[in-house]
Each structure stands twice: as structure tokens, then as C-alpha cells.
Design a protein around this motif. Structure first.
Motif, PDB file in Angstrom:
ATOM      1  N   HIS A 180      81.325   1.902  12.868  1.00  0.00           N
ATOM      2  CA  HIS A 180      80.231   1.229  12.161  1.00  0.00           C
ATOM      3  C   HIS A 180      80.676   0.628  10.833  1.00  0.00           C
ATOM      4  O   HIS A 180      79.853   0.114  10.083  1.00  0.00           O
ATOM      5  CB  HIS A 180      79.089   2.224  11.907  1.00  0.00           C
ATOM      6  N   ARG A 181      82.008   0.664  10.550  1.00  0.00           N
ATOM      7  CA  ARG A 181      82.480   0.183   9.239  1.00  0.00           C
ATOM      8  C   ARG A 181      83.466  -0.971   9.383  1.00  0.00           C
ATOM      9  O   ARG A 181      84.412  -1.090   8.621  1.00  0.00           O
ATOM     10  CB  ARG A 181      83.111   1.334   8.470  1.00  0.00           C
ATOM     11  N   GLY A 182      83.235  -1.797  10.395  1.00  0.00           N
ATOM     12  CA  GLY A 182      84.087  -2.974  10.588  1.00  0.00           C
ATOM     13  C   GLY A 182      85.508  -2.573  10.936  1.00  0.00           C
ATOM     14  O   GLY A 182      85.748  -1.800  11.860  1.00  0.00           O
ATOM     15  N   ASN A 183      86.465  -3.129  10.184  1.00  0.00           N
ATOM     16  CA  ASN A 183      87.879  -2.850  10.449  1.00  0.00           C
ATOM     17  C   ASN A 183      88.356  -1.519   9.879  1.00  0.00           C
ATOM     18  O   ASN A 183      89.489  -1.114  10.122  1.00  0.00           O
ATOM     19  CB  ASN A 183      88.744  -3.979   9.862  1.00  0.00           C
ATOM     20  N   MET A 184      87.517  -0.846   9.126  1.00  0.00           N
ATOM     21  CA  MET A 184      87.908   0.439   8.549  1.00  0.00           C
ATOM     22  C   MET A 184      87.614   1.546   9.573  1.00  0.00           C
ATOM     23  O   MET A 184      86.540   2.135   9.583  1.00  0.00           O
ATOM     24  CB  MET A 184      87.149   0.690   7.243  1.00  0.00           C
TER      25      MET A 184
END
Length: 788
Positions: A180-184
Motif C-alpha cells: 500500500h506504499r507504492g515502491n516502498m
């Protein structure tokens, strides 16, 4: 530092430096960890020099002990490159790119790979390569994994307590990444589930007791609206300060091996993947060696290691099968097996057992009363035809009941039978049980009750065989019943005519021993040791066995001999070897003058630890019976869990290949080149492979006071493999070791009744269900396994 380059390899225990000697004691290095550069101070100390001269002397037979450190060093060097390329698991390497992934069910998949190990042999150092497959967790979103695990849509109804336990057990220790935190894609390890649903969870956000719901936190912080609000959250991080992660924001990280126990459906799927025709397996091994390109390996080159990429060529012999004796009343009085096989057609058991009083209980709902009666009648007829004295009708009409009522039904039906028999002074001889095909813990519960509570011989049959009964199946079940009630199916002709070297000339007892350990994840279960021993001579066909629970993961058999203080009797001697020696004397009227001990399940690193402890226990057991009683002992370790495979030079040569399976012929023995440089060991393929590639058994003689010749021990071992009581085919390991394995496996049902489904199988293939047995007393300090 000297000029040049030295590879630094890590074996997870010690640092290994390459051939260039590093003189500096301390060095600063920079490593990039999670995209950030970190500074580390590394201190390097000289520990030891690998003694390759010692290794060369050992390989030449001039040094008795193997320099394990030098072999380990070379093994680490050759493992470094594949460790960087693939996922290492013990001595094997796996990758989704080494073959097609196969789904195993319940969120698992199989990965292909290869096993690699350096071994000292008579040829020098050999690289052992074999194909391998194992189970990995599918890299799925956790929601999808849970749906597969429960086999249903998780959003339809709330989770039950049983569902929660199943999910928690499957996910504990699994690494996940957030989505849910993009590329992180931060990674966490799961240690539990929350007891509350996600919609009910709150957590403090300041020191004043202000709380926020998990739903609101994810919506405000990440703009993420949680859909599956009735599911629990995953607990990640550490137990002192757990973090809550909703299942739908987590995905399982790829490359995690599944180390827990597989269910039967998954085992079947994995076996289908690993089952390879010998010619295909040989080709895959050669392709793996070629793909690994050892000649280009920079670490191997730096250490001056060169590898011949051809398979090793060894000489083999094919031992002839033994002639087997059957009863003189049959049309065929003896038989010479062909390619490890024979059948019961026109033959009668050499000593038929007696079953006059028997009962039947039907636990399968789909088997009607008439079908159960018909099946029992056919089985009784087959037992009679095969040479048993078997009553055609049961003592009582078959009882139909449900699996969950197993204990009540067994004891009630047994009491009804005994009420009719006791006034006549007779005993109940046999229970025939019809089980559902998927019976969960029923088989284990039934065996536990029959063997530990009632002292009743039982024979389980699956419902599918009631509907599709074959003569082969009925003949196999008859063989099992006969030995359980004290009969003997066949004996070696050479045993009756006293022509077996170092066995027939004087009373000889043959032991088999094994230790089984609990499956991964079964933290509270003990290890179980089993010892069996022949009870007839010169036939060496009947066996009795004892089992004993012992310290978890302890490989040494603790109860071979023991001494304890009794308030009334004073010092008391006991133990499994002593009890079986006494049992042999009661059965034959003679004391053993020679002992042959086949020990299963010992790894190479434990050979001499096991030998010293267990040989000493055998000697003490003998001495406790009579002063100066020390019969000569031959101690042989039997290994099946190895990766040596034997292929015929010419796959079309019928003098060395089974035309049906493509495997090497039963009786194929190799005792040179690939064997130990100085010790007495051999590889024997005593069975006819049915599917896949046959694995020869490895026999390593650790102690031999009977002075067996190589040919003598190989022939004895091969011939004994034709005396296995439960089928009409030679088996892959010597029967006493096989029986010990089955006895230990059976004893686990007494503590863990849900170990597996059970029932007889239709083919002549061997099975790991349970040892055959007849009634006997319980030995002091041990759970008794009935004579095999």
C-alpha cells in the motif's frame, strides 16, 4: 596486504579466505544495505589452515580419519556461486527458473533444483549432483493465500476458531511485504494474528490515551480503504511492540521454503513432480552440470579446483535372486523371482495362520451392509485359498458406525464378541475394519485402541477397494493377515537347507533398529526408537519388535540396555536388546551365537558416535544375561536418504535394465570407485523400481566381528530383501530395518493419531502404514510392538 585478489566466502559460521594470505588485522569496508551505505569494521583472524596433504593421504588410504575441515572448505568454495544465483536449502539449490513451478495446493508450489556435495571416494574427491524438488510458499497476496488454505471465499462468512488456528499455524514465521506504499515494499515477518477483527482494532497515537482505529489510520495516512474488515490483522515485528497489518495490504515474499509438514494431497503432487524416468533424470543431471559451468566458476578457479563434467563410470554386479519356499500342498512348491517380482498364484503360504473368530466394523458411510459382507467373504476365501485356516463367516454380523464413534464402537463390538467367546475359552483373532478413503485420524485412533487397549489384531481396508476388489489386492491383504496372526508367508530355500554362510551354521539373530523424529512444527513430540529382531532360526523370517519414546531429536537409542533400582527386586536389568534376546531364546530354545545389527537412519557425521554407544549397549545386554556371553557382532548402517543414483551405460541393454521402468535390475551392487576410500561399504539396489528412478540403499559396515566377505554380506542382505512379509516383491532396504521403521512410525499413532490415512494398498508396492503383528506381552519400560 599482498597484491592480488582474495575471495572472501561466508559459510554462515566462519569466514574462509582464499589462497592469498591477508596480513592486516583490521579493515574498514562499506556495504550497501537497503539502498543505504553503511560502514563496518571487520576484524580478520587466522583460525586454521585446511590440511590438503592430510586429505590426499586419506584418499590414498594411508590415513584412517577423514579431514572434514578440508572437505568442508572445498565444499564451501563450490557452493559460493550457486548460493548467489539460487535459493540454498541445506545442500540443495532451488530456483523458479530451473524448471516449471507446479502448484501443490493450499498456497504452496514446488520449485525444481539440484543437490550438490563433495564426497571422498576411492576415485578421489567426487562431486555428487542430483535433481531435487521441494515446496515453497506461493508469492501470493495474503488474502489469496488464506482463501486457498481454507478452500473458500474468505469474505463470505466470518472465520471460525478452527480457521484462525489453521491460518496462524500456516503464516507464523512467513515474511511478507506491504503493497500500500507504492515502491516502498517494506518487509516484515509474521508472528501471529490479532484476536479481534480489523474493524475493531485501535492503537494509541499519543501519551494521553488518544486512540485511532486501524481503518481510519490507513484511510487518512495512505488513502487506502480496507475492504475485508471482518478478517484479523497480521501481527508483525516483535511481540513486545507488535505492528498491525491488514491482510489485504500484504503479499508473501518470494523464495520462502515451506519447512512444515505437507498433507497427503501435497505429498502426492510433489511426488508427481519429482518422479522422473531414469534416462530423463540422467539427462537433467548432465544438463545441470553443463549449466553450472564449473570451468567458468571464478571461485573454483581461484582455488585450483577442476571438475570433470562427465558421469563417473563404475563396475557393477547383478546378484541372482534367491529361491523361495512355499507349502508343499500348493501346485508350485517354490519360486524363483523374476526382476524382483513373483505372485501367489498356485502357491500356499509356507505356514498358514489360523483365524477362527473374527469380526468386521464398517466406518465408511458409502459402503452398504451387503457390500461389506460380500467383501469380507471374498477376503476370507482368499485367505483360505492362500493356505490359512480361516472361518468363512464372522462371529457377529458386520457393524456399521461413524468414524467419530470409533472408540465406543470398537470397545462395544469387542465386548459383544468376548461375551460369546469367553464361556467357550476362546479368543477373538482378528478385526477387519473398512475405512473411508479420506479418514483423517481414524486409522491412527483405531490402531492405538486395538493395540494398546484391546490387544486385538486388526486389518484396515479402504472403501475404494470394497467397490473395486481385485485378486491382487485380496492376496496382498491375506499376506498381511497371515503374518499378523503368527503365520509365515515364505522362507528362503537356502535357509531351510542351511546354506546361508555365517547364518545357518550357528544360531544367529538379526536385528533392525531405527529412530524417527517428530515432524517440523511438532514441538512437544518425543523421538521414537524401534528395535526388531528375528525370532526363528534357521529361517530368519519372523520378527518381534519393541518401541520406546526418548528425548526429542536424540539419534542414539537410549533404551537398548538399561539398569534401574526396584524397591523389591533391587538392581534390575532391562532394555530392548535384552528383551529380544530373551524372546529369541524362548522361541528357538537356543541363545544367539552371532548378532547382525542393521541400523537405519544414521547420518555420516554420527556413525561412530552411534557405533560406540549402541555397540556398548549390545555388549552390556548380552553380559547381563550370562557372564562371558559375548556373541560376535556385525554392525551395519543402512542409508536411503542419499543422492547417489546409478544409471545403466546402455539404457537399451536388457541384461542390466528393467524394460518396464528403465531402472537398473534388482540385485545390482556397486562396491568400488564411488565407495569409501578405506572402509567396507556398498550400494545395493535390491528392488525393482516401479516409477521414477530407483535409489539404491547404501550399506556401511562399521563393525564386523563375524568376518563377512563383501560377497557374503551383500548376498545375505539382497536375499533377505525377498523375505519381506507384506508383499510379493523384493524391497529396497533389508526387512529388519524396514520393520523397525514401520514400528517406530506406528508407535507415533499412540501419541499423534492423525499422522496419516491408512489402509492396505492394491499393488505389491511397499507401504509405510504399520508393521504386521500378533499378540504379545508388553516389555517393561517400553510400548510393545507385536511380533512382525
Amino acid at each position: 596486504m599482498m597484491e592480488g585478489r582474495a575471495y572472501i566466502l561466508l559459510d554462515h559460521c566462519h569466514l574462509l579466505l582464499g589462497p592469498l594470505i591477508l596480513f592486516c588485522r583490521m579493515r574498514m569496508i562499506n556495504l550497501v544495505v537497503c539502498k543505504r551505505e553503511k560502514h563496518f569494521t571487520v576484524v580478520i583472524k587466522f583460525a586454521a589452515r585446511a590440511d590438503l596433504h592430510h586429505l590426499a593421504m586419506f584418499l590414498a588410504g594411508k590415513q584412517p580419519d577423514a579431514p572434514q575441515e578440508a572437505i568442508q572448505v572445498l565444499d564451501i568454495v563450490l557452493r559460493e556461486l550457486p548460493t548467489a544465483r539460487y535459493s540454498p536449502v541445506a545442500r540443495s539449490f532451488y530456483s523458479p527458473n530451473l524448471g516449471r513451478r507446479q502448484q501443490l495446493g493450499d498456497g504452496l508450489e514446488s520449485w525444481r533444483g539440484f543437490y550438490q556435495s563433495i564426497r571422498p571416494t576411492q576415485m578421489g574427491l567426487s562431486l555428487n549432483i542430483d535433481m531435487s524438488s521441494t515446496a515453497f510458499i506461493e508469492p501470493l497476496p495474503v488474502i489469496d493465500f488464506v482463501a486457498q488454505l481454507l478452500n473458500r471465499n474468505v469474505s463470505v462468512r466470518p472465520l471460525s476458531d478452527a480457521d484462525r488456528v489453521k491460518i496462524k499455524k500456516a503464516l507464523r514465521g512467513v515474511k511478507v511485504e506491504v503493497t500500500h506504499r507504492g515502491n516502498m515494499r517494506r518487509k516484515y515477518r509474521i508472528f501471529g494474528l490479532t484476536s479481534q477483527a480489523t474493524r475493531e482494532l485501535t492503537f494509541p497515537i499519543d501519551d494521553h490515551g488518544t486512540v485511532k482505529t486501524v481503518l481510519k489510520y490507513f484511510q487518512e495516512t495512505y488513502g487506502f480503504n480496507i475492504q475485508h474488515t471482518t478478517l484479523p490483522c497480521l501481527q508483525v515485528g516483535n511481540q513486545q511492540r507488535p505492528n498491525f497489518l491488514p491482510m489485504e495490504v500484504c503479499k508473501i515474499v518470494e523464495g520462502q521454503r515451506y519447512s512444515k509438514r505437507l498433507n497427503e494431497k501435497q505429498i502426492t503432487a510433489l511426488l508427481k513432480v519429482t518422479c522422473q524416468h531414469p534416462q530423463q533424470r540422467e539427462l537433467d543431471i548432465l544438463q545441470t552440470v553443463n549449466h553450472n559451468a564449473y570451468h567458468e566458476d571464478p571461485y573454483a578457479r581461484e582455488f585450483g579446483i577442476r571438475i570433470d563434467e562427465r558421469l563417473a563410470s563404475v563396475e557393477a554386479r547383478v546378484l541372482p535372486p534367491p529361491r523361495l519356499k512355499y507349502h508343499d500342498s500348493g501346485r508350485e512348491k517354490d519360486v524363483l523371482p523374476r526382476i524382483g517380482l513373483w505372485n501367489m498364484r498356485n502357491k500356499k503360504m509356507v505356514n498358514g495362520g489360523r483365524v477362527k473368530e473374527w469380526i468386521c466394523i464398517n466406518f465408511a458411510r458409502n459402503v452398504q451392509d451387503g457390500a461389506a459382507r460380500s467383501f469380507c467373504r471374498q477376503l476370507a476365501d482368499m485367505c483360505e485359498i492362500s493356505g490359512m485356516d480361516f472361518s468363512k463367516e464372522p462371529l457377529l454380523p458386520p457393524l456399521c458406525t461413524r468414524p467419530e464413534h470409533v472408540e465406543r464402537a470398537l470397545k462395544a463390538h469387542y465386548q459383544d464378541a468376548m461375551s460369546a467367546l469367553k464361556p467357550l475359552g476362546r479368543e477373538l483373532d482378528l478385526l477387519i475394519a473398512i475405512l473411508p478413503d479420506n479418514n483423517g485420524s481414524l486409522y491412527g485412533n483405531l490402531k492405538r485402541i486395538c493395540e494398546t487397549d484391546l490387544g486385538l489384531v486388526s486389518q484396515c481396508c479402504l472403501a475404494k477397494h470394497v467397490f473395486k476388489t481385485t485378486q491382487q489386492y485380496l492376496a496382498n491383504v491375506a499376506l498381511k493377515i497371515n503374518v499378523k496372526v503368527g503365520g509365515r508367508n515364505t522362507v528362503l530355500v537356502d535357509a531351510l537347507s542351511r546354506r546361508i554362510p555365517l547364518v545357518s551354521d550357528r544360531p544367529t539373530i538379526i536385528f533392525g533398529a531405527d529412530v524417527t523424529h517428530p515432524h517440523p512444527g511438532e514441538d512437544s513430540s518425543p523421538s521414537i526408537a524401534a528395535v526388531v529382531a528375528s525370532q526363528d532360526w534357521p529361517e530368519v523370517t519372523k520378527y518381534a519388535g519393541l518401541v520406546s519414546a526418548q528425548t526429542r531429536r536424540q539419534e542414539l537409542i537410549q533404551d537398548l540396555f538399561k539398569v534401574w533400582q526396584d524397591p523389591q527386586r533391587g538392581t534390575v536389568n532391562g532394555g530392548m536388546v535384552r528383551e529380544l534376546l530373551l524372546s529369541f531364546h524362548r522361541s528357538t530354545g537356543q541363545k544367539p551365537q552371532r548378532i547382525i545389527f542393521y541400523r537405519d537412519g544414521v547420518s555420516e557425521g554420527q556413525f561412530y558416535q552411534v557405533l560406540l554407544y549402541e555397540l556398548d549397549a549390545i555388549r552390556k545386554a548380552c553380559a547381563s544375561l550370562e557372564s562371558n556371553y559375548q556373541p560376535p557382532v556385525t554392525f551395519v548402517v543402512v542409508q536411503k536418504r542419499h543422492h547417489t543414483r546409478l544409471f545403466a551405460n546402455n539404457h537399451n541393454d536388457q541384461r542390466s535394465v528393467d524394460p518396464k521402468s528403465g531402472n537398473i535390475l534388482p540385485g545390482t551392487v556397486v562396491d568400488s570407485k564411488i565407495c569409501h576410500p578405506t572402509e567396507f561399504d556398498f550400494y545395493l539396489c535390491s528392488h525393482a523400481g516401479i516409477q521414477g528412478t530407483s535409489r539404491p540403499a547404501h550399506y556401511h559396515v562399521l563393525w564386523d566381528e563375524n568376518n563377512f566377505t563383501a560377497d557374503g554380506l551383500q548376498t545375505l542382505t539382497n536375499n533377505l530383501c525377498y523375505t519381506y512379509a507384506r508383499c510379493t516383491r523384493s524391497v529396497s532396504i533389508v526387512p529388519p530395518a524396514y520393520y523397525a521403521h514401520l514400528a517406530a512410525f506406528r508407535a507415533r499413532f499412540y501419541m499423534e493419531p492423525d499422522t496419516s490415512d491408512g489402509g492396505s494398498v492394491a499393488s505389491g508396492a511397499t507401504t509405510s502404514r504399520a508393521p504386521a503383528g500378533a499378540r504379545c506381552g508388553r516389555a517393561a519400560g517400553n510400548a510393545a510392538v507385536k511380533p512382525l
